[in-house]
Motif scaffolding. Sequence first.
Motif, mmCIF file in Angstrom:
data_model
loop_
_atom_site.group_PDB
_atom_site.id
_atom_site.type_symbol
_atom_site.label_atom_id
_atom_site.label_comp_id
_atom_site.label_asym_id
_atom_site.label_seq_id
_atom_site.Cartn_x
_atom_site.Cartn_y
_atom_site.Cartn_z
ATOM 1 N N HIS A 310 0.811 -1.221 0.000
ATOM 2 C CA HIS A 310 0.000 0.000 0.000
ATOM 3 C C HIS A 310 0.847 1.276 0.000
ATOM 4 C CE1 HIS A 310 -3.785 -2.099 0.284
ATOM 5 N NE2 HIS A 310 -3.342 -2.818 1.303
ATOM 6 N N ASN A 312 2.452 4.551 -1.400
ATOM 7 C CA ASN A 312 2.010 5.494 -2.438
ATOM 8 C C ASN A 312 3.152 5.750 -3.408
ATOM 9 O OD1 ASN A 312 1.051 7.582 -4.033
ATOM 10 N ND2 ASN A 312 0.079 8.655 -2.333
ATOM 11 N N TRP A 315 3.745 9.503 -5.558
ATOM 12 C CA TRP A 315 4.580 10.612 -5.088
ATOM 13 C C TRP A 315 6.053 10.223 -5.046
ATOM 14 C CZ3 TRP A 315 2.608 14.982 -5.784
ATOM 15 C CH2 TRP A 315 1.232 15.176 -5.640
ATOM 16 N N ILE A 484 -3.315 2.213 -3.797
ATOM 17 C CA ILE A 484 -3.341 3.600 -3.299
ATOM 18 C C ILE A 484 -4.751 4.129 -3.082
ATOM 19 C CG2 ILE A 484 -1.130 4.105 -4.398
ATOM 20 C CD1 ILE A 484 -2.621 5.657 -6.559
ATOM 21 N N LYS A 487 -9.415 6.791 -7.008
ATOM 22 C CA LYS A 487 -9.168 8.174 -7.410
ATOM 23 C C LYS A 487 -10.282 8.625 -8.344
ATOM 24 C CE LYS A 487 -5.241 8.364 -5.197
ATOM 25 N NZ LYS A 487 -5.061 9.237 -4.015
#
Length: 606
Positions: A310, A312, A315, A484, A487
Motif C-alpha cells: 500500500h 504510495n 509521489w 493507493i 481516485k
Amino acid sequence: MKNKDCDMDNGDENPERGNWTNKREYMLSLIGYAVGLGNIWRFPYVAYKNGGGAFLIPYFLLLVLCGIPLFFMENAIGQFCSQGPVNMWRAVPMLQGVGLSVVIGNILMATYYNVIISYSMYYLFASFQSPLPWSSCFSWADSNCSSTPRVSCNVSGVLVTNWTQENITCPSTDVITVPVQSPSEQYWDRVALQRSSGLDETGPIVWHLALCLLLTSILVAAVLFKGIKSYGKVLYFTALFPYVVILILLIRGVTLEGAAEGIAYYIGSRSNFTKLTEPEVWKDAAIQTLYSLSIGMGGVTTLASYNNFHNNMLWDSVVATLTNHGTSVYAGFAIFSILGHMSYVYGKPIESVVTEGFSLVFIAYPDALAKLPISPLWSILFFSMLTLVGLDTQFTIIEVTSSCLIDAFPETLQSKHHFVSLGTCVFIFLLGLPCVTTAGIYWVTLIDHFATSWVLLILAYMEVLGFCYIYGVNNLIKDIEMMIGRKSFCFWLWWKAFWVLISPCLILVIFIWSLINLVPPTYGGVEYPDWGLALGWCMSAFILIWIPLVIGYRLMRAEGGLLGRLKSVCTPSEDWHPYLEIHRGERYSEESCRQRKPLSTKNKPI
C-alpha cells in the motif's frame, strides 16, 4: 503461495522476498539508480549545446509528458506483483520475452558500466599524488605533448619554432599552430587506457584497470551480499555523499576567475532561446529524459517490487524524477564553473573546452582541476563522487539480474541471495575483461552504442504496448487503486492520456528519429572494422531476439485456432496477482484466477 503476515523478526510485510527496511532507503535507491554518470558527463554538454537555460523548458516539459508517467507505471507494476521485469509479464504472457530482453540488456550494461567505474577508481587512486600525474608532460609523454599551443613560422617552406629569438619577422599569414595533445589527454590514452590503434589490435590486459575492475566487482558483491537489507544501509552514504561533493566543487568553482563566463554559457545570460524552434533540441530533451531515468530497463520495477503493497508510489515517482532532473542541473553548475576557469586560464573561448562523455570527465575536467591550488584534494573529491554515482546505478543493474534469477527459481534460490549476487558479479567481471585490454575503450563504446541506446526505446515501447493496450489501461488502473485507493475520473483521465497516447507516440517518434540519424560508432576518430560493426548489431539482435522467440513459443504451445491462441497468450496467467493473499481481495481471489482462460497445460511460464 502461502499467506503470511508480517515477519515478527524483521518486520517485513513480505517475509519471503523481503521489503525495504524503511521508505528512506527505497527513495535513496530510486534516486541513486536514476542519477547516473549521464547526469554528470552528458547533461551539461547537451544543455550547453541546445541553448543553455532555454533547454530547461523542453527538458522539464518532456519529464512531465513522458518521464513521470512511465516512471510511475513501472513503479506501480513492480509494487503490485512484487516481481522483477520477467515475472511481471505474467500479465501478458506473450510478451514475457521483453523481460528476458531486459535482463540481457542489463547484463551488457553492467559489463561496460563496471569498466567505467574502474576508470574512475583508477583516477581516484592516481589522485593521491602531488603533483597530479596528468598535470604536466612527464616521462610517459611523447614529443607531441604540451601544456601550451605550439606556434611555428613558415620561413621559405621550413617551420621555425623560435623565430622571435632569431630576429625573424613572421607575417600573420605564415604563422602556423602545430596540433599538440594536452598532458591530461596523453595520460588518458597512454597511461590509463594504454589505448591501441583500434578494435583489431586487442593487445594485452591493462592490469591496473583489471585490478580496479576486480575491486569494483568485489564492492558491488559485498553491498548486495544480503540483498536489499545490506544495500539499503550503504545508500545513506553512496547516494548522499555525491551531493556534498558537488556542493564543495561548486563553491570552489564559483570563486575562480572565469567561472561566471562558464555559468553564463551553461544556464545564464548567454542562453539562446531561439534554439527552441529547432526540433533537434526537443529530441535531445526527450532522449536525455528517457535515458537518465532508465525507462524500460527494469531497475525501477525491481526496486519497487520490494515495497509494501500500500505504499504510495505516485509521489515516490514524482520526487525521484524531479530529483534526477534537478541533480543534472545542479551538477552542471559545478562542471561549467570549473570549465569557465579553464577557458580563462588558457585564453580560449568556452566552446573549445566544453565536451561530453569520456573527454569531459577524464580529460577536460582533470586538466582544469590540475590548475587549481591543492589540486589532489579536488581531484580526489571529484573522482570519489564519480565512482559513487556509478556504483549506485551498478547496484541496481546487478540486482535486476539477481532478482530475476531468484524469482524464476524461488524455492531453490530464495535463501541463497548472497550466492546469486556473488555469481552475477563474477560473471560480469569476466565479461568485462576484454574491456580492460588496450582495445578496451573501443569495446566499451561499441556496447554503449549498440546495447543501451535505441534498443532501450524498443523495450520501453513494448512495455507501454503490453500493459496499456494488451493488458488494458483500465485493468492497470484497477490494480493501482488496490494499492493507493480509488481516485477520481479526472485523475485517471490525466494519466490515461499520457500512457495511451502521448508517451508511446513520443517514444515512437524518438525511435524513428534515432534510426534515421544512426551513424556507426567511432572513438577518437578511429573507425570500427566491419566485423566490429557486425558484432555490435549481433549484440542488439541478441537482446531483442527473445521477444519474437517467446511470442512464437507461446503461440505454438497454446491450443485452438489462431485467434483462440492469440487471445489465450494475451490473457493474464493464473500467477498474475499480488504476491500475498491478504492483498488479493475479491478481484484476485483463487476462484477469480481459476476463471481466467488458462494458457493450456503445455504452456506454462518460461
